[in-house]
Design an enzyme around this catalytic site. Sequence first.
Site, PDB file in Angstrom:
ATOM      1  N   GLU A 108      14.124 -10.236  43.654  1.00 28.04           N
ATOM      2  CA  GLU A 108      15.435  -9.989  42.856  1.00 28.04           C
ATOM      3  C   GLU A 108      16.266 -11.764  43.056  1.00 28.04           C
ATOM      4  O   GLU A 108      17.523 -11.902  41.827  1.00 28.04           O
ATOM      5  CB  GLU A 108      15.897  -9.185  44.175  1.00 28.04           C
ATOM      6  CG  GLU A 108      15.871  -7.829  43.928  1.00 28.04           C
ATOM      7  CD  GLU A 108      14.550  -7.125  44.758  1.00 28.04           C
ATOM      8  OE1 GLU A 108      13.849  -8.246  45.328  1.00 28.04           O
ATOM      9  OE2 GLU A 108      14.509  -5.658  44.657  1.00 28.04           O
ATOM     10  N   GLU A 115       9.583  -2.375  47.857  1.00 28.15           N
ATOM     11  CA  GLU A 115      10.253  -1.478  49.186  1.00 28.15           C
ATOM     12  C   GLU A 115       9.585  -0.070  49.310  1.00 28.15           C
ATOM     13  O   GLU A 115      10.098   0.211  50.423  1.00 28.15           O
ATOM     14  CB  GLU A 115      12.024  -1.785  48.729  1.00 28.15           C
ATOM     15  CG  GLU A 115      11.571  -2.954  48.754  1.00 28.15           C
ATOM     16  CD  GLU A 115      14.145  -3.814  48.032  1.00 28.15           C
ATOM     17  OE1 GLU A 115      13.774  -3.231  46.734  1.00 28.15           O
ATOM     18  OE2 GLU A 115      14.886  -3.514  49.254  1.00 28.15           O
ATOM     19  N   ALA A 149      13.657  -1.727  40.806  1.00 30.17           N
ATOM     20  CA  ALA A 149      14.587  -0.958  40.864  1.00 30.17           C
ATOM     21  C   ALA A 149      15.061  -1.141  39.216  1.00 30.17           C
ATOM     22  O   ALA A 149      14.512  -2.178  38.267  1.00 30.17           O
ATOM     23  CB  ALA A 149      15.980  -1.386  41.408  1.00 30.17           C
ATOM     24  N   GLY A 161      12.173  -3.144  44.879  1.00 29.23           N
ATOM     25  CA  GLY A 161      12.147  -1.767  44.925  1.00 29.23           C
ATOM     26  C   GLY A 161      10.764  -1.181  44.489  1.00 29.23           C
ATOM     27  O   GLY A 161      10.733  -0.141  45.748  1.00 29.23           O
TER      28      GLY A 161
END
Length: 258
Positions: free
Chosen positions: A132, A112, A64, A109
């Site tokens: 993270e 993911e 992200a 992300g």
Amino acid sequence: MAYENIRLEHDGAVATLTIDRPKALNALNNKTLQEIEAAVRSLGSDTRVLIVTGGGEKAFVAGADIAEMASLSESQAQEFAALGHRAFALLESLTIPTIAAVNGFALGGGCELALACDFIYASEKAQLGLPEVGLGVIPGFGGTQRLTRAVGRARAKELVFTGARIDAAKAKEIGLVLEVLPAEGLLAHCRSVAAKILKNGPLAIGKAKRVIEQGADKDLTEANTLERQGFAELFGSEDQREGMKAFLEKRPAVFTGK
Ligand code: CAA
């Protein structure tokens, strides 16, 4: 539709979604997530396999967008995570097979996103991980849950707690990645798998995917009931008639997805 941070290309029945913000190693900001969602939504019934990959030389997706996330409030973070969850759930809910072609960093992300695909092939230079906790947060686009389902609790905890990056070979060893390919052969490999899939009955593939997904979290008896229903429901379809007739007539089947 014109996109800024992604590309959606169609080659016959195979679509390729490329996350394409190489300057930020394809990091997922709000706009990119919205574009992923729109692109997935735009796929028509003529698309029968989706390949997801990253633009540029270095990354699949490096996570992200940290610059965009850094100053989010709790409620804004809720919204951001909800957007990621929605986009990836939509991807996961497609009835067609989805293949992640992990061509470089697949972190946070990015990992993911790959986990929301049916399976992952990686290039030799890929590095995967959920870093993270090093940023003081936890994975927010489904990583804690999908990684656990993919590799088991202890491995998922190890990867999440350490935030370690693993190479493609290690990712294959723990069952996160199916195959490791030379970088220049990764997309060709994905396309050759897609070509094999395309020879088969689309209705059957969609049903198989649904039954595998829905059955995975159920007990075996309930899961096998799903399989039985799915098997039976295909009888009477044009694809079932054609597939079996073609076998008996010793010719390749011509499926219509009906
Ligand atoms: N967000 C925003 N920008 C990013 C980014 C990210 N996740 N990852 C890389 N970039 C940017 C860098 O800031 C840099 O930009 P500038 O050139 O403007 O400085 C550019 O991409 C190139 O990156 P690096 O110079 O860092 O490249 P490198 O080869 O030295 O390192 C890397 C590559 C190891 C992937 C490193 O960029 C990195 O660690 N990135 C962050 C990985 C990460 O922590 N991802 C998890 C994000 S949190 C998350 O995803 C939360 C969630 O689950 C929802």
